[in-house]
Design an enzyme around this catalytic site. Structure first.
Site, short mmCIF file in Angstrom:
data_model
loop_
_atom_site.label_atom_id
_atom_site.label_comp_id
_atom_site.label_asym_id
_atom_site.label_seq_id
_atom_site.Cartn_x
_atom_site.Cartn_y
_atom_site.Cartn_z
N GLY A 1 0.82 -1.21 0.00
CA GLY A 1 0.00 0.00 0.00
C GLY A 1 0.85 1.25 0.00
CB SER A 2 -0.01 4.67 1.15
OG SER A 2 -1.16 4.88 0.35
CB VAL A 3 4.44 2.04 3.51
CG1 VAL A 3 4.50 0.63 2.99
CG2 VAL A 3 5.74 2.38 4.22
CG PHE A 4 5.97 0.38 -2.88
CD1 PHE A 4 6.72 -0.70 -2.43
CD2 PHE A 4 6.20 0.86 -4.16
CE1 PHE A 4 7.68 -1.29 -3.23
CE2 PHE A 4 7.16 0.27 -4.98
CZ PHE A 4 7.91 -0.80 -4.52
CE LYS A 5 0.38 6.88 -2.45
NZ LYS A 5 -0.74 7.19 -1.59
#
Length: 175
Positions: free
Chosen positions: A19-23
Site C-alpha cells: 500500500g501507500s508506504v511504497f510511495k
C-alpha cells in the site's frame, strides 16, 4: 505432524501488498533519477486513467496544484502514479530491484519469501501496473523487505543486508 507453515516467521516468510508506504520508494527513485524535485508541481484532478484502469486518491478528492512534497504528505495515489509514469517502466523497476524487492534479503532466518514484482516482459504485466505499483498495489513484498528499503532511504540510499545474529560463539570461538 505439525503443518510446516506454523514455523514461518511472518516478517520474512509472508508477502503482502504494502500500500501507500511504497510511495516512499517511488518518490526516492524519482528524486534520485532526477524526474522530480520536492518542488515539482502537479495538477491533481483526483483521478487518472491508465491502461483502461481508473486511478483515484484514497479519499476520492482532487487537490489541485500540489508540489511533490505536498503530494507525498497527503499520500496522493494520482500523483504517485503520474510520477511512476514519468519515470517509465525501465527506470521505475530498476529502482524497485535496487531497493531489494523480488529477491530475498538473505537475512539469517529460515523460509524467507522473495515477494512478487510483475514487470514488462511478464505476460501478466500491463501498463496500469506501473501506475498502481507506485502506491503499493499489485506488488507484493515481505515486511522485512519493506523495512529494509525504507531504512535505505533514511540511510542515504545504502541498502544493507539485515542480520539477526552478529556472530556465533562455539566452544569459546567467535564465528
Amino acid at each position: 505432524d505439525v503443518d510446516q507453515n506454523v514455523w514461518v516467521n511472518p516478517a520474512v516468510g509472508l508477502i503482502y501488498e504494502p500500500g501507500s508506504v511504497f510511495k516512499v520508494i517511488t518518490y526516492a527513485a524519482a528524486l534520485d533519477s532526477g524526474v522530480i524535485t520536492p518542488d515539482t508541481m502537479f495538477e491533481d484532478k483526483g483521478r487518472l486513467k491508465v491502461g483502461g484502469r481508473l486511478i483515484r486518491n484514497a479519499e476520492r478528492q482532487a487537490y489541485g496544484k500540489v508540489t511533490a512534497e505536498q503530494a507525498l504528505a497527503k499520500s496522493l495515489n494520482v500523483v504517485a502514479a503520474r510520477i511512476s509514469l514519468d519515470m517509465g517502466p525501465e527506470t521505475f523497476y530498476r529502482y524497485v530491484h535496487q531497493f531489494g524487492f523480488s529477491k530475498p534479503t538473505e537475512v539469517d532466518l529460515n523460509q524467507e519469501g522473495h515477494g512478487i514484482v510483475k514487470e514488462p516482459g511478464n505476460p501478466q504485466w500491463s501498463y496500469s501496473d506501473l501506475a498502481t505499483n507506485s502506491f503499493g498495489q499489485g506488488i507484493s513484498v515481505t515486511a522485512l523487505q519493506m523495512i529494509n528499503a525504507v531504512a535505505a532511504v533514511a540511510n542515504g540510499g545504502r541498502l544493507l543486508q539485515p542480520q539477526v545474529a552478529q556472530g556465533l560463539i562455539l566452544n569459546g570461538q567467535v564465528y
